[in-house]
Design a protein around this motif. Structure first.
Motif, PDB file in Angstrom:
ATOM      1  N   TYR A  28     128.879 186.951 109.019  1.00 24.41           N
ATOM      2  CA  TYR A  28     128.245 186.432 110.261  1.00 24.41           C
ATOM      3  C   TYR A  28     129.090 186.414 111.501  1.00 24.41           C
ATOM      4  N   ASN A  29     129.473 187.302 112.595  1.00 22.52           N
ATOM      5  CA  ASN A  29     130.044 186.911 113.773  1.00 22.52           C
ATOM      6  C   ASN A  29     129.835 186.227 114.642  1.00 22.52           C
ATOM      7  N   GLY A  30     128.873 185.642 114.765  1.00 20.00           N
ATOM      8  CA  GLY A  30     128.025 185.027 116.298  1.00 20.00           C
ATOM      9  C   GLY A  30     126.866 185.188 116.395  1.00 20.00           C
ATOM     10  N   SER A  31     127.493 186.389 117.186  1.00 17.96           N
ATOM     11  CA  SER A  31     125.761 187.489 116.811  1.00 17.96           C
ATOM     12  C   SER A  31     125.314 188.508 115.993  1.00 17.96           C
ATOM     13  N   TYR A  32     125.825 189.330 115.518  1.00 20.74           N
ATOM     14  CA  TYR A  32     125.162 190.046 114.265  1.00 20.74           C
ATOM     15  C   TYR A  32     126.405 190.108 113.610  1.00 20.74           C
TER      16      TYR A  32
END
Length: 110
Positions: A28-32
């Motif tokens: 998970y990269n913060g928004s996706y």
């Protein structure tokens, strides 16, 4: 050595789909979510497997437990477990040298 012989004997008796399983990790990269490929392993009816994530494939053995999970012996996936999940021909893979928490591996052979 006895464990390797047991692995070769245990694998052919399962209802496991033999073939190539592609593996990915999700992050998970913060928004996706990012899906990171991690090669594949091929399981054979004779109880051997090949991990193809390097220039030269790594070879080992595997067994299948009563729940349908794969237990790896030797090779890159040594002491690893591919836990069967609720979808056909799909596993969550964890092993001692894994760079992520776990990989999702699905059969890519038709």
């Amino acid at each position: 050595m006895a464990a390797l012989n047991a692995a070769a004997q245990a694998a052919p008796q399962s209802t496991l789909k033999y073939g190539k399983y592609g593996c990915t990790a999700s992050k998970y990269n913060g928004s996706y979510y990012e899906f990171i490929p991690h090669g594949s392993f091929t399981i054979n009816p004779d109880g051997t497997y090949f991990y193809s994530g390097f220039a030269k494939p790594s070879k080992g053995k595997f067994t299948v437990d009563k729940a349908g999970n794969l237990l790896f012996i030797g090779g890159y996936l040594d002491k690893g477990k591919a836990e069967k999940i609720d979808r056909p021909n799909k596993f969550f893979l964890v092993f001692p040298t894994i760079p992520d928490n776990r990989w999702t591996c699905s059969c890519v052979d038709k």
